[in-house]
Write an enzyme that holds these catalytic residues in place. Structure first.
Site, short mmCIF file in Angstrom:
data_model
loop_
_atom_site.label_atom_id
_atom_site.label_comp_id
_atom_site.label_asym_id
_atom_site.label_seq_id
_atom_site.Cartn_x
_atom_site.Cartn_y
_atom_site.Cartn_z
N VAL A 1 0.71 -1.16 -0.06
CA VAL A 1 -0.10 0.13 0.15
C VAL A 1 0.94 1.38 -0.07
CG1 VAL A 1 -1.81 1.16 1.02
CG2 VAL A 1 -1.76 -1.31 1.11
N LYS A 2 0.71 2.11 -1.04
CA LYS A 2 1.48 3.20 -0.92
C LYS A 2 0.85 4.35 -0.17
CE LYS A 2 3.34 4.39 -5.09
NZ LYS A 2 3.27 4.69 -6.81
N ILE A 3 1.86 4.98 0.51
CA ILE A 3 1.50 6.02 1.34
C ILE A 3 2.29 7.16 0.97
CG2 ILE A 3 1.23 7.15 3.93
CD1 ILE A 3 0.61 4.34 4.72
#
Length: 598
Positions: free
Chosen positions: A140-142
């Site tokens: 998951v990209k943050i």
């Protein structure tokens, strides 16, 4: 099959990931082919990629139709389409994930930009996306915003694989690395496994785009040849130097005491992932941000055109450890020149979040448009009824698919045309038009800014001086679009007829006219004659002249020496009559007010 440079890159410690996703990549078997033949071991996605994939193809129309009939909101439709792609990609990559013992084989999905400045919102969305996909081999990209940092730590502590995105600053990178370490330390303290994966996506080419723009302004304002030459030498150097400093920080943090206990407990390092590695400036090497960023425990996620370029002519060497002191010197010289890298990188992060937010808005708008068409019964892919030709055409299309003609053209496989080695080299050196749209898309804001700058200074006309391929597209665009409001009136001069030149001179106000000198070779006699005439007539003012030419030509040298307002160096692998979407066509079009953004 002989190993191509992409496999050599992987063996040198830099994992090859694809910075693109589209449903047909998975359903057609193309992603599997890239794993087998191009050393691809991962994928990344972002809102801009999905905007282009969903909005620019019919791949999703059947799924979209089902979701529309289900009556769910547009944002939920969007998330359903994105999540399904991530699932498909993760399944294709699962064997890589297993074979590499969970080091590679990942695909990334990004939290929506609307939570970029909301820590709790980011944490909740990260968990939601991870659960929706339901695959172990996803990130998951943050984004590395101020609110993102505590969310990164919490998500790592919760056991989510996290790809931290939109990093431009070495200081922010260090903060991100330590947030990862704190998250793992909390897991270890609570006696949870520390086998949580993470990569830190450090953006590269956008740094050069921003710094080069500032350097170009300083070069244009300087009258000292020595100062101009010194500034010119710094062009295209900031991004790699910045990335090398981030890699030095990586080695210091993860080989030092901060990570020692975690390493002993079996934790993997948070690898540096080089993102935004497509070359934005056509005058730079198209593999620059791959060749210069090779080292152990790294990832390079590449657009397809960059990957194919490296496959064709990339060279592998341990470049991240080369001339580190030279990189530090570049950054010192940039600071001495008045380039504030802290401000540059901070602005880029803010702009990056906005860019992704704009892409989501465009994607939702596209979904709304397709939804309306589907509800009206006019959406979906088109079909052709070819009558007696149908069988012949279908047979031929099957042959083209079986021999991978489209892919081979995209990969610049000159063997489609000729078998002679020297002839193939010549063919490949003229196939730059295949990627020109992607390469030039990033330059559109720069061209639009130049138009606003010239209009703001009171210029009313622009004269394009060029012959053949340098003038054909500008002439067609001028006749097609006329003189849109907000732009300059474009005149194309492609004749040496004295009457035509005299008529043009009478039709313009020399003091309010910009002159574009367009020549691929830089030696076109007619164009240089036009240029020298109007150079004298306009009072020898460099600020009224723009050059478009190939790198290293005598015209480029003269433009620098005479202080032209701008010099656009065109990709040299584009022939004149294929140059409509390169600088030769887009610069006069943009200055004339044409919407070149599409």
């Amino acid at each position: 099959m002989a190993k191509n440079p992409l496999f050599e890159l992987y063996e040198a410690g830099t994992s090859v990931w694809l910075d693109y996703i589209r449903r047909s990549l998975m359903t057609s078997g193309e992603l599997q082919r890239m794993i087998e033949e191009d050393a691809v071991v991962g994928m990344t996605s972002n809102p801009t990629i999905f905007e282009k994939a969903i909005g620019g193809s019919s791949d999703y129309d059947d799924a979209l139709r089902d979701l529309v009939h289900a009556g769910i909101p547009d944002e939920e439709i969007m998330l359903n389409l994105i999540v399904e792609d991530i699932k498909l990609a993760a399944d294709v990559l699962k064997p890589v994930y297993e074979q590499t013992k969970h080091k590679d084989g990942y695909v990334s999905i990004e939290v929506l930009p609307r939570v970029a400045d909301d820590t709790q919102g980011t944490i909740a969305m990260a968990h939601d996306l991870f659960d929706r996909v339901g695959r172990p081999n996803i990130f998951v990209k943050i984004p590395a915003t101020d609110a993102g940092l505590p969310a990164i730590e919490q998500c790592i502590a919760d056991g989510l694989n996290i790809n931290i995105t939109l990093m431009f600053s070495v200081k922010v990178y260090e903060d991100v690395a330590r947030a990862f370490i704190r998250g793992l330390q909390r897991r270890m303290k609570d006696r949870h496994p520390v086998d949580v994966a993470s990569v830190a996506s450090f953006f590269v080419s956008r740094v050069d785009t921003a710094v080069d723009k500032l350097l170009a302004q300083k070069i244009a304002a300087s009258t000292d040849p020595t100062e101009r030459a010194g500034l010119q030498k710094l062009m295209g150097k900031a991004a790699v130097a910045n990335a090398k400093m981030a890699y030095q920080a990586f080695m210091r943090i993860f080989n030092g005491p901060e990570f020692a206990d975690l390493r002993a407990a079996g934790a993997s390092v948070q690898r540096c992932l080089w993102a935004s590695t497509g070359t934005k400036n056509p005058s730079y090497s198209d593999v620059m941000y791959v060749e210069e960023l090779i080292g152990s425990e790294t990832v390079n996620t590449m657009p397809q055109q960059t990957m194919m370029a490296f496959k064709e002519h990339g060279e592998v060497r341990p470049s991240l450890l080369e001339n580190v002191e030279g990189a530090r010197q570049v950054l010192r010289e940039l600071a001495a020149a008045g380039i504030d890298m802290d401000k540059v990188t901070s602005d880029l992060r803010v702009d990056g979040v906005k860019l992704f937010a704009d892409s989501i808005d465009k994607l939702l708008e596209e979904i709304a448009n397709k939804k309306q068409k589907l509800q009206q019964g006019s959406g979906g892919a088109h079909e052709a009824q070819l009558g007696t030709l149908d069988n012949a055409v279908s047979t031929r299309l099957e042959q083209l698919e079986q021999t991978a003609v489209v892919r081979r053209i995209a990969e610049k496989d000159a063997g489609l045309w000729k078998s002679n080695g020297s002839t193939q080299t010549e063919i490949r050196e003229r196939l730059g038009w295949l990627q020109v749209a992607d390469r030039m898309e990033e330059r559109v804001p720069e061209l639009e800014a130049l138009r606003k700058e010239l209009v703001g200074e009171g210029f009313t006309d622009v004269v394009l001086m060029g012959m053949g391929g340098s003038s054909l597209a500008p002439e067609v665009l001028r006749q097609t679009f006329g003189a849109p409001s907000g732009g300059l009136d474009v005149h194309v001069l492609d004749t040496t007829d004295p009457a035509a030149i005299s008529a043009l001179e009478k039709a313009i106000d020399l003091g309010k006219t910009v002159f574009i000198v367009a020549s691929k070779s830089g030696t076109t006699l007619e164009t240089l004659s036009h240029y020298r005439y109007f150079w004298q007539q306009a009072g020898q003012k460099g600020g009224q002249f723009i050059a478009i030419t190939d790198p290293g030509t005598s015209l480029a040298d003269e433009a620098s020496r005479r202080g032209f307002r701008r010099t656009f160096l065109n990709p040299p692998d584009i022939g004149g009559r294929y140059s409509a979407l390169s600088y030769f066509g887009l610069v006069p079009a943009a200055l004339g007010g044409v919407d070149v953004s599409g």
